[in-house]
Design an enzyme around this catalytic site. Sequence first.
Site, PDB file in Angstrom:
ATOM      1  N   TYR A   1       1.091  -1.177  -0.318  1.00  0.00           N
ATOM      2  CA  TYR A   1       0.227   0.039  -0.120  1.00  0.00           C
ATOM      3  C   TYR A   1       0.964   0.839   0.304  1.00  0.00           C
ATOM      4  O   TYR A   1       1.207   1.703   0.496  1.00  0.00           O
ATOM      5  CB  TYR A   1      -1.176   0.132   0.660  1.00  0.00           C
ATOM      6  CG  TYR A   1      -2.123  -0.965   0.716  1.00  0.00           C
ATOM      7  CD1 TYR A   1      -2.278  -2.703   0.648  1.00  0.00           C
ATOM      8  CD2 TYR A   1      -3.579  -0.663   0.824  1.00  0.00           C
ATOM      9  CE1 TYR A   1      -3.157  -3.203   0.351  1.00  0.00           C
ATOM     10  CE2 TYR A   1      -4.439  -1.282   0.269  1.00  0.00           C
ATOM     11  CZ  TYR A   1      -4.739  -2.333  -0.007  1.00  0.00           C
ATOM     12  OH  TYR A   1      -4.608  -3.264  -1.117  1.00  0.00           O
TER      13      TYR A   1
ATOM     14  N   LYS B   1       2.799 -15.706  -1.034  1.00  0.00           N
ATOM     15  CA  LYS B   1       3.707 -16.159  -2.604  1.00  0.00           C
ATOM     16  C   LYS B   1       5.238 -16.304  -1.331  1.00  0.00           C
ATOM     17  O   LYS B   1       6.145 -15.804  -2.637  1.00  0.00           O
ATOM     18  CB  LYS B   1       3.206 -15.095  -3.134  1.00  0.00           C
ATOM     19  CG  LYS B   1       3.271 -15.347  -4.632  1.00  0.00           C
ATOM     20  CD  LYS B   1       2.753 -16.821  -5.210  1.00  0.00           C
ATOM     21  CE  LYS B   1       3.220 -16.785  -6.709  1.00  0.00           C
ATOM     22  NZ  LYS B   1       2.654 -18.405  -6.935  1.00  0.00           N
TER      23      LYS B   1
ATOM     24  N   ASP C   1      -2.558 -18.130  -4.859  1.00  0.00           N
ATOM     25  CA  ASP C   1      -3.228 -18.974  -5.901  1.00  0.00           C
ATOM     26  C   ASP C   1      -4.115 -19.891  -5.780  1.00  0.00           C
ATOM     27  O   ASP C   1      -5.382 -19.579  -6.125  1.00  0.00           O
ATOM     28  CB  ASP C   1      -2.315 -18.151  -6.894  1.00  0.00           C
ATOM     29  CG  ASP C   1      -0.566 -19.185  -6.870  1.00  0.00           C
ATOM     30  OD1 ASP C   1      -0.477 -19.131  -5.611  1.00  0.00           O
ATOM     31  OD2 ASP C   1       0.081 -19.398  -7.883  1.00  0.00           O
TER      32      ASP C   1
ATOM     33  N   ASP D   1      -6.685  -8.085   1.754  1.00  0.00           N
ATOM     34  CA  ASP D   1      -7.766  -6.855   0.827  1.00  0.00           C
ATOM     35  C   ASP D   1      -8.870  -7.692  -0.503  1.00  0.00           C
ATOM     36  O   ASP D   1      -9.963  -7.806  -0.957  1.00  0.00           O
ATOM     37  CB  ASP D   1      -7.160  -6.029   0.214  1.00  0.00           C
ATOM     38  CG  ASP D   1      -7.986  -4.268  -0.288  1.00  0.00           C
ATOM     39  OD1 ASP D   1      -9.894  -4.433  -0.325  1.00  0.00           O
ATOM     40  OD2 ASP D   1      -7.549  -3.752  -0.839  1.00  0.00           O
TER      41      ASP D   1
ATOM     42  N   ASP E   1     -12.525  -9.937  -0.411  1.00  0.00           N
ATOM     43  CA  ASP E   1     -13.806  -9.456  -1.399  1.00  0.00           C
ATOM     44  C   ASP E   1     -14.597 -10.863  -2.271  1.00  0.00           C
ATOM     45  O   ASP E   1     -15.218 -11.231  -2.481  1.00  0.00           O
ATOM     46  CB  ASP E   1     -13.325  -8.498  -2.987  1.00  0.00           C
ATOM     47  CG  ASP E   1     -13.719  -6.721  -2.378  1.00  0.00           C
ATOM     48  OD1 ASP E   1     -13.059  -6.525  -1.090  1.00  0.00           O
ATOM     49  OD2 ASP E   1     -14.194  -6.026  -2.731  1.00  0.00           O
TER      50      ASP E   1
END
Length: 361
Positions: free
Chosen positions: A133, A188, A221, A245, A249
């Site tokens: 961010y 990851k 993933d 984030d 969603d």
Amino acid sequence: MAAYRIGVLKGDGIGPEVVPAAVDLADLSARAAGLSVEWVELPVGLEAYGQLGDTLPPQTVEALRGCHGWVLGPVEHHRYDPRLPSMRNPSGTLRRLFDLYANERPARNLPGVPSRYEGVDLVVVRENTEGFYADRNVLEGDAELLVTPDVVVSLRVVTRRACQRIAEYAFQLARRRARPGRVTAVHKANVLRRGDGLFLECCRSVASRYPDVAFDHVHVDAAAYFLVREPQRYDVLVTTNLFGDILSDQAAGLVGSLGVAPSLNAGDGYAMAQAVHGSAPDIAGRGVANPTAEILSVAMLFEWLGRRFDDPAATEAARRLEEAVGAALSAGVRTPDLGGSATTAEFARAVRAHLAPGSML
Ligand code: NAD
């Protein structure tokens, strides 16, 4: 406990539609539970910019220091001019200023809410203060560098301290949840070997102190894949900022709508209720936004107050609020995002009817 002071920052877009509805119902619930709350309305967002020349006026920040927590509506950040310091993103700035390091985003099936899956009950715990961010990674300016007009470098920050405390938060949460707890670290580390490697190392080390909570980890993933295939396999997912984030969603979509996805931003001293969704410009001003996410976010804030101040009245106010939302949804009152035709006000009235059955509707 004397009255809690809770800030109310309505935000942009659908914020002025869903936040007042949520606060009104939360106040009813608090009263019924014997919880005394003073709601303090404070300017934020585009309206604050129009009136005071700042999307997060200093007086708002100062007033929040005297609050126990607050409710932040969505902000229409894509309309803020990134070149203007007076158009800061209130959401990111508040998370950083008040060290609200943990963003807790539950996704579970709600009664009466149509969804593709059943039996989903998971929480995404997202690190909130660093990661990818750009607005919170450097002291001044932001962490996206325009090297040439055609080349951008975006910097990500990962620190041991932030990884350890978010992992700690996730394990504590897993312990509190009713079923045998499981924490899954999402990362990851096969590609981002140093940053996500550090994150995973911290999760493993915290896990060793929670032998009663199961621990595993998964590449982000694969996590996205398993969430769609079999979301019931997850309990608490802990991850870095951007992955959290995105996955939260996605998780909201698994259980019906962004309109029912609540969240809490918590630190050690303060907490901020904030629905997962944004300002929904496509439906703003039409009175059809689903206030459920905002209402359940305030319930999460009440729960947090209950834990922090060891106050059963706050916990009870949260329980009543959740129950009333569940009752309204079970009765089939649904906003258009859930396939219904109820307006924001009609849904709020249905919740109110369960909170205060004898009141004037
Ligand atoms: P969004 O979450 O605002 O909307 C995505 C979709 O979900 C839209 O179709 C919208 O109508 C629907 N939706 C969202 N909330 C709903 C609700 N309560 N009831 C019914 N439907 C709902 O995402 P976006 O369109 O990508 O972003 C719009 C603006 O919001 C952007 O400026 C973005 O930066 C900002 N944003 C803010 C926050 C925040 O303040 N927490 C979070 C995400 C996005």
